[in-house]
Scaffold this motif. Structure first.
Motif, PDB file in Angstrom:
ATOM      1  N   GLY A  28      54.219  12.809  34.331  1.00 36.27           N
ATOM      2  CA  GLY A  28      53.476  13.099  33.119  1.00 36.27           C
ATOM      3  C   GLY A  28      52.781  14.445  33.122  1.00 36.27           C
ATOM      4  O   GLY A  28      51.955  14.719  32.245  1.00 36.27           O
ATOM      5  N   LEU A  29      53.095  15.311  34.095  1.00 36.22           N
ATOM      6  CA  LEU A  29      52.457  16.620  34.176  1.00 36.22           C
ATOM      7  C   LEU A  29      53.101  17.633  33.237  1.00 36.22           C
ATOM      8  O   LEU A  29      52.449  18.590  32.801  1.00 36.22           O
ATOM      9  CB  LEU A  29      52.511  17.149  35.616  1.00 36.22           C
ATOM     10  N   VAL A  30      54.376  17.446  32.966  1.00 39.57           N
ATOM     11  CA  VAL A  30      55.113  18.322  32.040  1.00 39.57           C
ATOM     12  C   VAL A  30      55.886  17.441  31.078  1.00 39.57           C
ATOM     13  O   VAL A  30      56.565  16.506  31.502  1.00 39.57           O
ATOM     14  CB  VAL A  30      56.085  19.268  32.789  1.00 39.57           C
ATOM     15  N   ARG A  31      55.755  17.725  29.788  1.00 36.77           N
ATOM     16  CA  ARG A  31      56.478  16.942  28.791  1.00 36.77           C
ATOM     17  C   ARG A  31      57.733  17.675  28.339  1.00 36.77           C
ATOM     18  O   ARG A  31      57.776  18.914  28.349  1.00 36.77           O
ATOM     19  CB  ARG A  31      55.574  16.658  27.591  1.00 36.77           C
ATOM     20  N   CYS A  32      58.720  16.886  27.949  1.00 35.94           N
ATOM     21  CA  CYS A  32      59.971  17.469  27.503  1.00 35.94           C
ATOM     22  C   CYS A  32      60.418  16.825  26.202  1.00 35.94           C
ATOM     23  O   CYS A  32      59.973  15.731  25.846  1.00 35.94           O
ATOM     24  CB  CYS A  32      61.053  17.316  28.571  1.00 35.94           C
ATOM     25  N   VAL A  33      61.324  17.513  25.514  1.00 32.24           N
ATOM     26  CA  VAL A  33      61.855  17.013  24.250  1.00 32.24           C
ATOM     27  C   VAL A  33      63.368  17.199  24.256  1.00 32.24           C
ATOM     28  O   VAL A  33      63.896  18.098  24.904  1.00 32.24           O
ATOM     29  CB  VAL A  33      61.246  17.759  23.045  1.00 32.24           C
ATOM     30  N   PRO A  34      64.087  16.346  23.541  1.00 36.10           N
ATOM     31  CA  PRO A  34      65.545  16.484  23.504  1.00 36.10           C
ATOM     32  C   PRO A  34      65.962  17.784  22.824  1.00 36.10           C
ATOM     33  O   PRO A  34      65.367  18.193  21.826  1.00 36.10           O
ATOM     34  CB  PRO A  34      65.988  15.267  22.690  1.00 36.10           C
ATOM     35  N   GLU A  35      66.950  18.434  23.370  1.00 39.93           N
ATOM     36  CA  GLU A  35      67.532  19.611  22.729  1.00 39.93           C
ATOM     37  C   GLU A  35      68.670  19.143  21.829  1.00 39.93           C
ATOM     38  O   GLU A  35      69.628  18.520  22.301  1.00 39.93           O
ATOM     39  CB  GLU A  35      68.040  20.609  23.759  1.00 39.93           C
ATOM     40  N   LYS A  36      68.538  19.400  20.546  1.00 40.98           N
ATOM     41  CA  LYS A  36      69.489  18.871  19.574  1.00 40.98           C
ATOM     42  C   LYS A  36      70.910  19.311  19.902  1.00 40.98           C
ATOM     43  O   LYS A  36      71.175  20.450  20.275  1.00 40.98           O
ATOM     44  CB  LYS A  36      69.103  19.319  18.168  1.00 40.98           C
ATOM     45  N   GLY A  37      71.831  18.391  19.780  1.00 42.03           N
ATOM     46  CA  GLY A  37      73.244  18.672  19.990  1.00 42.03           C
ATOM     47  C   GLY A  37      73.682  18.685  21.435  1.00 42.03           C
ATOM     48  O   GLY A  37      74.847  18.963  21.724  1.00 42.03           O
TER      49      GLY A  37
ATOM     50  N   LYS B  23      72.766  17.016  25.746  1.00 45.40           N
ATOM     51  CA  LYS B  23      72.124  15.978  26.539  1.00 45.40           C
ATOM     52  C   LYS B  23      70.988  16.546  27.379  1.00 45.40           C
ATOM     53  O   LYS B  23      70.452  15.859  28.244  1.00 45.40           O
ATOM     54  CB  LYS B  23      73.164  15.294  27.443  1.00 45.40           C
ATOM     55  N   GLU B  24      70.659  17.805  27.128  1.00 45.05           N
ATOM     56  CA  GLU B  24      69.604  18.459  27.894  1.00 45.05           C
ATOM     57  C   GLU B  24      68.249  18.300  27.201  1.00 45.05           C
ATOM     58  O   GLU B  24      68.180  17.979  26.012  1.00 45.05           O
ATOM     59  CB  GLU B  24      69.919  19.952  28.066  1.00 45.05           C
ATOM     60  N   ASN B  25      67.207  18.560  27.956  1.00 45.08           N
ATOM     61  CA  ASN B  25      65.856  18.591  27.425  1.00 45.08           C
ATOM     62  C   ASN B  25      65.296  19.994  27.513  1.00 45.08           C
ATOM     63  O   ASN B  25      65.765  20.819  28.305  1.00 45.08           O
ATOM     64  CB  ASN B  25      64.934  17.648  28.212  1.00 45.08           C
ATOM     65  N   ARG B  26      64.289  20.239  26.687  1.00 45.46           N
ATOM     66  CA  ARG B  26      63.492  21.450  26.834  1.00 45.46           C
ATOM     67  C   ARG B  26      62.070  21.045  27.164  1.00 45.46           C
ATOM     68  O   ARG B  26      61.641  19.940  26.844  1.00 45.46           O
ATOM     69  CB  ARG B  26      63.557  22.300  25.564  1.00 45.46           C
ATOM     70  N   TYR B  27      61.314  21.978  27.752  1.00 46.12           N
ATOM     71  CA  TYR B  27      60.031  21.659  28.346  1.00 46.12           C
ATOM     72  C   TYR B  27      58.927  22.469  27.678  1.00 46.12           C
ATOM     73  O   TYR B  27      59.110  23.661  27.375  1.00 46.12           O
ATOM     74  CB  TYR B  27      60.071  21.927  29.855  1.00 46.12           C
ATOM     75  N   LEU B  28      57.792  21.810  27.436  1.00 53.03           N
ATOM     76  CA  LEU B  28      56.701  22.475  26.734  1.00 53.03           C
ATOM     77  C   LEU B  28      56.104  23.582  27.589  1.00 53.03           C
ATOM     78  O   LEU B  28      55.621  23.340  28.698  1.00 53.03           O
ATOM     79  CB  LEU B  28      55.614  21.453  26.362  1.00 53.03           C
ATOM     80  N   ARG B  29      56.147  24.799  27.035  1.00 47.32           N
ATOM     81  CA  ARG B  29      55.638  25.961  27.758  1.00 47.32           C
ATOM     82  C   ARG B  29      54.169  25.783  28.130  1.00 47.32           C
ATOM     83  O   ARG B  29      53.749  26.146  29.235  1.00 47.32           O
ATOM     84  CB  ARG B  29      55.809  27.218  26.909  1.00 47.32           C
ATOM     85  N   ALA B  30      53.378  25.207  27.232  1.00 46.99           N
ATOM     86  CA  ALA B  30      51.943  25.042  27.505  1.00 46.99           C
ATOM     87  C   ALA B  30      51.718  24.183  28.740  1.00 46.99           C
ATOM     88  O   ALA B  30      50.841  24.467  29.562  1.00 46.99           O
ATOM     89  CB  ALA B  30      51.250  24.433  26.289  1.00 46.99           C
ATOM     90  N   ASP B  31      52.511  23.101  28.880  1.00 47.24           N
ATOM     91  CA  ASP B  31      52.368  22.241  30.058  1.00 47.24           C
ATOM     92  C   ASP B  31      52.767  22.981  31.329  1.00 47.24           C
ATOM     93  O   ASP B  31      52.112  22.859  32.375  1.00 47.24           O
ATOM     94  CB  ASP B  31      53.235  20.993  29.903  1.00 47.24           C
ATOM     95  N   VAL B  32      53.864  23.737  31.236  1.00 43.18           N
ATOM     96  CA  VAL B  32      54.349  24.479  32.405  1.00 43.18           C
ATOM     97  C   VAL B  32      53.323  25.527  32.826  1.00 43.18           C
ATOM     98  O   VAL B  32      53.009  25.682  34.023  1.00 43.18           O
ATOM     99  CB  VAL B  32      55.712  25.129  32.101  1.00 43.18           C
ATOM    100  N   GLU B  33      52.766  26.249  31.838  1.00 44.78           N
ATOM    101  CA  GLU B  33      51.789  27.289  32.169  1.00 44.78           C
ATOM    102  C   GLU B  33      50.508  26.686  32.731  1.00 44.78           C
ATOM    103  O   GLU B  33      49.894  27.258  33.633  1.00 44.78           O
ATOM    104  CB  GLU B  33      51.488  28.117  30.923  1.00 44.78           C
ATOM    105  N   ARG B  34      50.094  25.534  32.198  1.00 40.57           N
ATOM    106  CA  ARG B  34      48.893  24.899  32.716  1.00 40.57           C
ATOM    107  C   ARG B  34      49.107  24.458  34.166  1.00 40.57           C
ATOM    108  O   ARG B  34      48.227  24.623  35.017  1.00 40.57           O
ATOM    109  CB  ARG B  34      48.515  23.701  31.844  1.00 40.57           C
ATOM    110  N   LEU B  35      50.276  23.896  34.464  1.00 44.22           N
ATOM    111  CA  LEU B  35      50.568  23.474  35.823  1.00 44.22           C
ATOM    112  C   LEU B  35      50.648  24.677  36.754  1.00 44.22           C
ATOM    113  O   LEU B  35      50.167  24.634  37.890  1.00 44.22           O
ATOM    114  CB  LEU B  35      51.874  22.685  35.848  1.00 44.22           C
ATOM    115  N   LYS B  36      51.216  25.765  36.272  1.00 44.24           N
ATOM    116  CA  LYS B  36      51.296  26.988  37.079  1.00 44.24           C
ATOM    117  C   LYS B  36      49.896  27.521  37.385  1.00 44.24           C
ATOM    118  O   LYS B  36      49.631  28.007  38.492  1.00 44.24           O
ATOM    119  CB  LYS B  36      52.102  28.055  36.346  1.00 44.24           C
ATOM    120  N   THR B  37      49.005  27.406  36.413  1.00 42.86           N
ATOM    121  CA  THR B  37      47.635  27.865  36.622  1.00 42.86           C
ATOM    122  C   THR B  37      46.974  27.109  37.770  1.00 42.86           C
ATOM    123  O   THR B  37      46.275  27.688  38.604  1.00 42.86           O
ATOM    124  CB  THR B  37      46.813  27.680  35.329  1.00 42.86           C
TER     125      THR B  37
END
Length: 474
Positions: free
Chosen positions: A45-54, A56-70
């Motif tokens: 639950g540290l990084v959220r993702c959403v389906p990429e239309k068309g 089977k891959e997901n994309r990841y919320l930049r804000a979550d990634v940047e917060r975790l990197k911080t």
């Protein structure tokens, strides 16, 4: 919930532009980890993702990634932490007003949902936030003077009003009494010479209620010469008066004649019910529920604006004006307006699945679902939804709202947010468009005042530094 390559599927969480999403390899590179580690972060639950239309891959919320990197970069120094803190990052201000944790939301150590469920008045909860003590008896705030009232006798500043049948039964009422000097100061502050009809003449009839309140606050300030560098006790008197006015003037652009009647009501919730001419018998009770649930929420955008303004030495009116300006933004208080628009777009319960799935297919947000601070769901929402269903479950907009909620739940997305619950309740009560945003904003005034008082007590100027970066070449 359906699992996809690249981690657990999540909701779109209201991110409006594609630039806020990262591909798996981009997210992993930014974090400096392997993709397998990224997927572990998602499962935790540290990084959220959403389906990429068309795909089977997901994309990841930049804000979550940047917060975790911080958090990871914190070992290297304070700069990264300070930078990320302004984007849902690590806490940067000490506060005792409210707390958000895995257990939910609490006000000065009292569970917010419990306070609402137990029927505590909004005024009592405001006093709790301001003083740290929950009144043992229900508090009645004095009704402001109305010098422009030429129809009847103006209400006195201090009233001894018993609880109405729509409020908590059996709870004794306690007036917030004033000394002689306080009454003199109050009478001076109450000399608001702009009448509701005069303000209505300056506003377009379709002015949203929140905009009307934003116009009112500077007028209240202009009539209060003693507002600068005021003692805490005087500013709490001032806060009660401001909030009483805000609750009564929400209808000024459309029905200025109701303002005076609303001011004479014994509570803020009852003032709102009168101002909106709401018919259901439990309207004041359920409006009070919503106000209590919205009373504070830690360091949200509008509260931060109020604290920054307070740290500069500005008066209470200026702090509330700053907060109202912040909450008017579409990424803060404007979320309720988007929920209203979504319900209008769906129109009928039978169209819920078509509209929701169409939005997701096109990569558009479905407003009002998920909250990044409540991974298990916003605890403030269920009481609001239950209240709406208890009043008028057959109302067309309430039925549409339920259908959209069911569709999102069946698709594996997070539960609805506070904004969704507020709109459902407003629709069930038959309140006008924009009422949900007012419930959110007027409830939050209690928290704004608490944070202003706390910031003044801490005594320092909020002045973060900027890290200079070269502008990209054009």
């Amino acid at each position: 919930m359906v699992r996809r390559a690249g981690g657990r599927s999540q909701s779109r969480f209201d991110h409006p532009v594609e630039e806020e999403l990262l591909r798996a390899e981009e997210a992993a590179a930014l974090l400096g980890v392997k993709r397998a580690t990224l997927y572990t972060y998602v499962s935790r639950g540290l990084v959220r993702c959403v389906p990429e239309k068309g795909t089977k891959e997901n994309r990841y919320l930049r804000a979550d990634v940047e917060r975790l990197k911080t958090r990871h970069d914190a070992r290297a120094g304070h700069a990264a932490v300070a930078s990320g803190a302004l984007r849902w990052g690590e806490p940067v201000i000490d506060s005792s007003v409210s707390r958000i944790s895995e257990e939910g939301l609490s006000y000065r150590g009292h569970d917010a949902v419990d306070l609402a469920a137990q029927g505590h008045r909004f005024e009592d909860v405001a006093e709790l936030l301001w003083t740290g003590h929950l009144p043992l008896e229900s508090t009645t705030w004095p009704a402001p003077e109305a010098p422009w009232d030429t129809v009847g006798t103006t209400e006195p500043s201090v009233r001894n009003t018993r609880s109405s049948s729509s409020e908590r039964s059996g709870a004794p009422s306690r007036d917030t009494r004033q000394s002689a000097s306080e009454r003199v100061a109050s009478a001076t502050r109450d000399a608001l010479l702009v009448s509701p009809s005069a303000l209505a003449a300056m506003l377009p009839r379709d002015t949203p209620p929140l905009s009307s309140l934003a116009a009112l606050v500077p007028l209240l300030a202009a009539s209060d010469a003693g507002r600068f560098a005021a003692p805490v006790e005087q500013d709490m008197l001032r806060a009660r008066r401001i909030i009483r006015h805000l609750g009564a003037w929400v209808c000024v652009a459309q029905a200025p004649s109701r303002v005076l009647r609303a001011l004479k009501e014994p509570t803020v919730a009852a003032s709102l019910a009168t101002a909106w001419d709401a018919k259901p018998k439990r309207t004041a009770e359920l409006i009070n529920l919503a106000l209590v649930l919205c009373a504070d929420h830690e360091l949200n955008t509008s509260t931060f604006a109020a604290r920054v303004t307070a740290s500069s030495g500005a008066d209470l009116y200026a702090c509330i004006s700053a907060a109202l300006a912040a909450i008017s933004g579409h990424r803060h208080g404007g979320a309720c307006d988007r929920v209203e628009a979504l319900i209008a777009e769906v129109g009928r319960p039978e169209r819920a699945a078509q509209v929701v799935h169409g939005r997701l297919r096109r990569g558009e947000a479905v407003t009002g679902f998920g909250h990044r601070l409540y991974l298990k769901g916003d605890p403030r929402t269920p009481p609001l939804v239950a209240a709406a269903l208890s009043v008028k479950p057959e109302a067309p907009k309430v039925r549409v709202a339920r259908a959209v909620m069911d569709t999102m739940r069946d698709a594996g997305h997070p539960p609805p947010s506070l904004d969704w619950g507020l709109v459902m309740l407003a629709d069930a009560l038959g309140l006008p468009s924009g009422a949900a945003t007012v419930l959110f904003s007027l409830g939050r005034t209690a928290g704004w005042v608490a944070h202003v008082l706390e910031q003044r007590e801490q005594g320092h100027l909020l002045r973060p530094r900027a890290r200079y970066v070269e502008a990209p070449a054009r």
